[in-house]
Scaffold this active site. Structure first.
Site, PDB file in Angstrom:
ATOM      1  N   CYS A 117      32.312 -32.510  38.576  1.00  0.00           N
ATOM      2  CA  CYS A 117      31.097 -32.398  37.755  1.00  0.00           C
ATOM      3  C   CYS A 117      31.402 -32.283  36.264  1.00  0.00           C
ATOM      4  O   CYS A 117      30.498 -32.434  35.433  1.00  0.00           O
ATOM      5  CB  CYS A 117      30.258 -31.206  38.202  1.00  0.00           C
ATOM      6  SG  CYS A 117      29.764 -31.309  39.921  1.00  0.00           S
ATOM      7  N   HIS A 257      25.823 -28.664  32.622  1.00  0.00           N
ATOM      8  CA  HIS A 257      25.801 -29.297  33.937  1.00  0.00           C
ATOM      9  C   HIS A 257      24.748 -28.564  34.768  1.00  0.00           C
ATOM     10  O   HIS A 257      24.742 -27.335  34.818  1.00  0.00           O
ATOM     11  CB  HIS A 257      27.179 -29.201  34.603  1.00  0.00           C
ATOM     12  CG  HIS A 257      27.127 -29.586  36.050  1.00  0.00           C
ATOM     13  ND1 HIS A 257      26.575 -30.773  36.461  1.00  0.00           N
ATOM     14  CD2 HIS A 257      27.497 -28.934  37.174  1.00  0.00           C
ATOM     15  CE1 HIS A 257      26.620 -30.837  37.776  1.00  0.00           C
ATOM     16  NE2 HIS A 257      27.174 -29.727  38.238  1.00  0.00           N
ATOM     17  N   ASN A 287      21.649 -31.715  42.008  1.00  0.00           N
ATOM     18  CA  ASN A 287      22.961 -31.706  41.341  1.00  0.00           C
ATOM     19  C   ASN A 287      23.537 -33.117  41.436  1.00  0.00           C
ATOM     20  O   ASN A 287      23.887 -33.574  42.525  1.00  0.00           O
ATOM     21  CB  ASN A 287      23.871 -30.686  42.032  1.00  0.00           C
ATOM     22  CG  ASN A 287      25.269 -30.624  41.414  1.00  0.00           C
ATOM     23  OD1 ASN A 287      25.652 -31.496  40.638  1.00  0.00           O
ATOM     24  ND2 ASN A 287      26.025 -29.602  41.768  1.00  0.00           N
TER      25      ASN A 287
HETATM   26  N1  COA Z   1      17.672 -23.194  53.661  1.00  0.00           N
HETATM   27  C1  COA Z   1      17.417 -21.967  54.182  1.00  0.00           C
HETATM   28  N2  COA Z   1      18.362 -21.019  54.239  1.00  0.00           N
HETATM   29  C2  COA Z   1      19.582 -21.307  53.750  1.00  0.00           C
HETATM   30  C3  COA Z   1      19.898 -22.557  53.200  1.00  0.00           C
HETATM   31  C4  COA Z   1      18.886 -23.524  53.181  1.00  0.00           C
HETATM   32  N3  COA Z   1      19.064 -24.756  52.672  1.00  0.00           N
HETATM   33  N4  COA Z   1      21.176 -22.558  52.804  1.00  0.00           N
HETATM   34  C5  COA Z   1      21.668 -21.343  53.071  1.00  0.00           C
HETATM   35  N5  COA Z   1      20.703 -20.589  53.666  1.00  0.00           N
HETATM   36  C6  COA Z   1      20.784 -19.225  54.134  1.00  0.00           C
HETATM   37  C7  COA Z   1      22.215 -18.832  54.460  1.00  0.00           C
HETATM   38  O1  COA Z   1      22.547 -19.258  55.765  1.00  0.00           O
HETATM   39  C8  COA Z   1      22.136 -17.344  54.339  1.00  0.00           C
HETATM   40  O2  COA Z   1      21.582 -16.820  55.512  1.00  0.00           O
HETATM   41  P1  COA Z   1      22.241 -15.500  56.198  1.00  0.00           P
HETATM   42  O3  COA Z   1      22.054 -14.426  55.150  1.00  0.00           O
HETATM   43  O4  COA Z   1      21.411 -15.340  57.392  1.00  0.00           O
HETATM   44  O5  COA Z   1      23.653 -15.860  56.424  1.00  0.00           O
HETATM   45  C9  COA Z   1      21.127 -17.121  53.208  1.00  0.00           C
HETATM   46  O6  COA Z   1      20.391 -18.336  53.110  1.00  0.00           O
HETATM   47  C10 COA Z   1      21.748 -16.797  51.875  1.00  0.00           C
HETATM   48  O7  COA Z   1      22.814 -17.710  51.662  1.00  0.00           O
HETATM   49  P2  COA Z   1      23.676 -17.700  50.344  1.00  0.00           P
HETATM   50  O8  COA Z   1      24.734 -18.746  50.459  1.00  0.00           O
HETATM   51  O9  COA Z   1      24.084 -16.303  50.034  1.00  0.00           O
HETATM   52  O10 COA Z   1      22.558 -18.150  49.303  1.00  0.00           O
HETATM   53  P3  COA Z   1      22.663 -18.224  47.747  1.00  0.00           P
HETATM   54  O11 COA Z   1      21.561 -17.478  47.148  1.00  0.00           O
HETATM   55  O12 COA Z   1      24.068 -17.953  47.255  1.00  0.00           O
HETATM   56  O13 COA Z   1      22.387 -19.767  47.463  1.00  0.00           O
HETATM   57  C11 COA Z   1      23.582 -21.791  46.942  1.00  0.00           C
HETATM   58  C12 COA Z   1      23.246 -20.744  48.005  1.00  0.00           C
HETATM   59  C13 COA Z   1      24.480 -22.843  47.559  1.00  0.00           C
HETATM   60  C14 COA Z   1      22.284 -22.424  46.481  1.00  0.00           C
HETATM   61  C15 COA Z   1      24.270 -21.089  45.748  1.00  0.00           C
HETATM   62  O14 COA Z   1      25.345 -20.306  46.226  1.00  0.00           O
HETATM   63  C16 COA Z   1      24.811 -22.043  44.733  1.00  0.00           C
HETATM   64  O15 COA Z   1      24.052 -22.662  44.009  1.00  0.00           O
HETATM   65  N6  COA Z   1      26.147 -22.140  44.589  1.00  0.00           N
HETATM   66  C17 COA Z   1      26.787 -22.937  43.580  1.00  0.00           C
HETATM   67  C18 COA Z   1      26.546 -24.383  43.863  1.00  0.00           C
HETATM   68  C19 COA Z   1      27.180 -25.253  42.851  1.00  0.00           C
HETATM   69  O16 COA Z   1      27.016 -25.007  41.690  1.00  0.00           O
HETATM   70  N7  COA Z   1      27.894 -26.266  43.319  1.00  0.00           N
HETATM   71  C20 COA Z   1      28.463 -27.303  42.596  1.00  0.00           C
HETATM   72  C21 COA Z   1      29.335 -26.869  41.502  1.00  0.00           C
HETATM   73  S1  COA Z   1      29.356 -28.132  40.346  1.00  0.00           S
END
Ligand code: COA
Length: 341
Positions: A117, A257, A287
């Site tokens: 990215c 980004h 993204n």
């Molecule tokens: N829909 C519903 N629930 C979801 C889900 C979805 N699409 N994806 C994850 N969950 C659930 C998980 O299973 C978890 O459930 P649990 O508590 O029962 O295990 C819960 O939601 C929380 O998950 P978590 O991973 O802690 O959520 P989060 O608030 O951290 O959000 C992301 C997840 C991926 C959106 C976030 O971590 C993120 O944006 N990370 C960085 C991504 C990024 O920048 N990537 C590229 C870099 S360039």
């Protein structure tokens, strides 16, 4: 005798998005998720997806044509093509070589660059060196991503996040005091295993992490990447402000980004920069990796939000892990303007 470095900047810009729209409610039918969860946790409402069988280079080609037209040059004027991508259609030929052929850029050298990215900032930094040193007159940078092709459409933790897109810029000599003021790049390979897309090799842990049949897909430890992203966006922004002696108040706009609105809002708040100074695209495109920064700059430029003399800050982070930032003094007026402020 002291070598004189030429000021280099963006002299043309363009972007292209696939036509297919995939909404959050479409995703509700594919995995156990909800529109409400996706909007609340990421800010994404919909994303664009390439047609089945449509290569990512096809949108890179359109973005490149628009950037070349905006620069007022022809494809034959281009000396070098750099494609920033983490999703090349082929390992060889490179996407840059494919575009060189399709554009008829017969005088251009061509190579791909992978900084995930952060690709736009890395490519900008490389292109600037060639133009500033006088080696090349025009360098075309294309950020071209087909993330839908490496998405596990059964994994709700990742499939709601990404989209396909392309953005392109032409780098050339600009007036003294304008263009790319400086860039800053960084990497941390030891932490790179928290975001992987395997290609020609997969070890046991890569296979174990991917629970579904298709193993050649993106896997990410979302919360690890989240913590890294917030920390590094702040660091890379402060670093480039420091390097260039710029104050946050000097900035007309900031182009981060766009991976998750929560990452951007958290970092901007701590930096004391208003989110009104950015051009949001994540809600409609998701993204889009290296294309995120050039697509949002292109939309701001075409909406008349950028004028000659405006200082802007670009900041990226992503797989590798990699990060980078740049300060640019915008050297173009709006498309169609005469060039007189
Ligand atoms: N829909 C519903 N629930 C979801 C889900 C979805 N699409 N994806 C994850 N969950 C659930 C998980 O299973 C978890 O459930 P649990 O508590 O029962 O295990 C819960 O939601 C929380 O998950 P978590 O991973 O802690 O959520 P989060 O608030 O951290 O959000 C992301 C997840 C991926 C959106 C976030 O971590 C993120 O944006 N990370 C960085 C991504 C990024 O920048 N990537 C590229 C870099 S360039």
């Amino acid at each position: 005798m002291k070598t004189r470095f030429k000021p280099a900047g963006i002299i043309g810009i363009g972007s292209c998005l696939p036509e297919n729209v995939l909404t959050n409610s479409d995703l509700e039918k594919m995995v156990d998720t909800s529109d409400e969860w996706i909007i609340k946790r990421t800010g994404i409402r919909e994303r664009r997806i390439l047609d089945k069988g449509q290569p990512a280079y096809s949108i890179g080609y359109e973005a490149a044509l628009r950037a070349i037209e905006d620069a007022g040059i022809s494809a034959e004027d281009i000396d070098l093509i750099i494609v920033a991508t983490e999703t090349p259609d082929y390992l060889t030929p490179s996407t840059a070589c494919i575009l060189q052929g399709k554009l008829g850029a017969r005088n251009a050298a061509a190579f791909d660059l992978n900084a995930a990215c952060t690709g736009m900032i890395y490519a900008l930094s490389v292109a600037r060196q060639y133009v500033s040193s006088g080696t090349y007159r025009y360098v075309l940078v294309v950020c071209c991503e087909g993330l839908s092709k490496v998405t596990d459409w059964q994994d709700r933790k990742t499939c709601v996040l990404f989209g396909d897109a392309a953005g392109a810029v032409v780098i050339g000599e600009v007036e003294e005091g304008y263009g790319i003021i400086d860039t800053y790049l960084g990497s941390d390979g030891e932490a790179g295993r928290c975001l992987t897309i395997p290609c020609c090799h997969m070890d046991e842990s890569d296979i174990e992490k991917r629970t579904h049949e298709n193993k050649r897909v993106l896997w990410m430890d979302g919360s690890e990447v989240f913590k890294f992203a917030v920390r590094i966006m702040e660091h890379a922004t402060e670093k480039i402000l420091d390097l260039t002696g710029t104050l946050p108040g000097d900035l007309k706009m900031i182009f981060p980004h766009q991976a998750n609105v929560r990452i951007i809002e958290g970092a901007l708040k701590r930096l004391g920069i208003s989110d009104e100074n950015m051009m949001p695209v994540i809600h409609k495109y998701g993204n889009i990796s290296s294309a995120s920064i050039p697509v949002s700059i292109d939309e701001a430029y075409r909406a008349g939000r950028l004028l000659k003399g405006d200082k802007i800050l670009l900041v990226g982070f992503g797989g590798g892990l990699t990060w980078g930032s740049a300060i640019i003094r915008w050297n173009k007026n709006q498309p169609g303007d005469t060039g007189v402020n």
